[in-house]
Design a protein around this motif. Sequence first.
Motif, short mmCIF file in Angstrom:
data_model
loop_
_atom_site.label_atom_id
_atom_site.label_comp_id
_atom_site.label_asym_id
_atom_site.label_seq_id
_atom_site.Cartn_x
_atom_site.Cartn_y
_atom_site.Cartn_z
N TRP A 7 0.86 -1.51 0.08
CA TRP A 7 -0.07 0.21 -0.40
C TRP A 7 0.85 0.99 0.15
O TRP A 7 0.41 1.64 -0.98
N TYR A 8 2.02 1.11 0.75
CA TYR A 8 2.83 2.06 0.95
C TYR A 8 3.34 2.88 -0.40
O TYR A 8 3.53 3.61 -0.76
N ASP A 11 1.16 4.18 -3.03
CA ASP A 11 1.26 5.38 -2.61
C ASP A 11 2.12 6.09 -2.89
O ASP A 11 1.73 7.49 -3.35
N ASP A 14 2.46 6.35 -6.70
CA ASP A 14 0.85 7.62 -7.57
C ASP A 14 1.51 8.85 -7.27
O ASP A 14 0.94 9.50 -7.98
N THR A 132 -1.86 1.03 -8.71
CA THR A 132 -0.75 1.90 -8.67
C THR A 132 -1.23 2.44 -10.00
O THR A 132 -1.56 1.94 -10.95
#
Length: 187
Positions: A7-8, A11, A14, A132
């Motif tokens: 997830w990190y 992010d 992105d 992403t």
Amino acid sequence: MSLDDLWYLADEADQQAEQAYHRLRERHDGFLERRHEKHVSRGRFRTLASRIRERGTPYGAHTIVHRPGGDLLLVRHEGVDMWVLPGGEVDPGESFREAARRELAEEAGVEATYEGLGVLGRVEVRTGGYDTWGVLPVYAARADPEGPTPRPRDPDGEISEARWFTELPADTRDRDILREWRRRRGV
């Protein structure tokens, strides 16, 4: 990296993609925008998201090279067993355009006059509950019709041939993008 860390990573990717996208939009106009979605394995997702986090693009920068008569230059990529646009990864400290020019020289051995951004792709990458995206800049460049015969000098050994085409071969990747680009140019 654990799955929770994906997830990190996504992010951060992105954020880098967003910056790259806005820089390209600010510097260019009149380009075709395309969106492509890829569902990949978790391992492949990690690889692509890491590339995007570093440079904003999962697949580097490419060039649509054309001659005044409308011929397009394609290279034979043995890894995917298809004719593709010359292009590849962006090296550290290199701009997208510099990478596209370097890859064109390596993969086809020709020089061209860069006209600007031809296509701005948005590649959305997904696996499981993670996603992403990154940019795929494709520049347009005009080659001299009397220029040298294309000859690959690919240090990676992935490109076996480079050739001009009036009609796209059946095994051309991104045929729809090339057809739309030609249509918009009146070629």
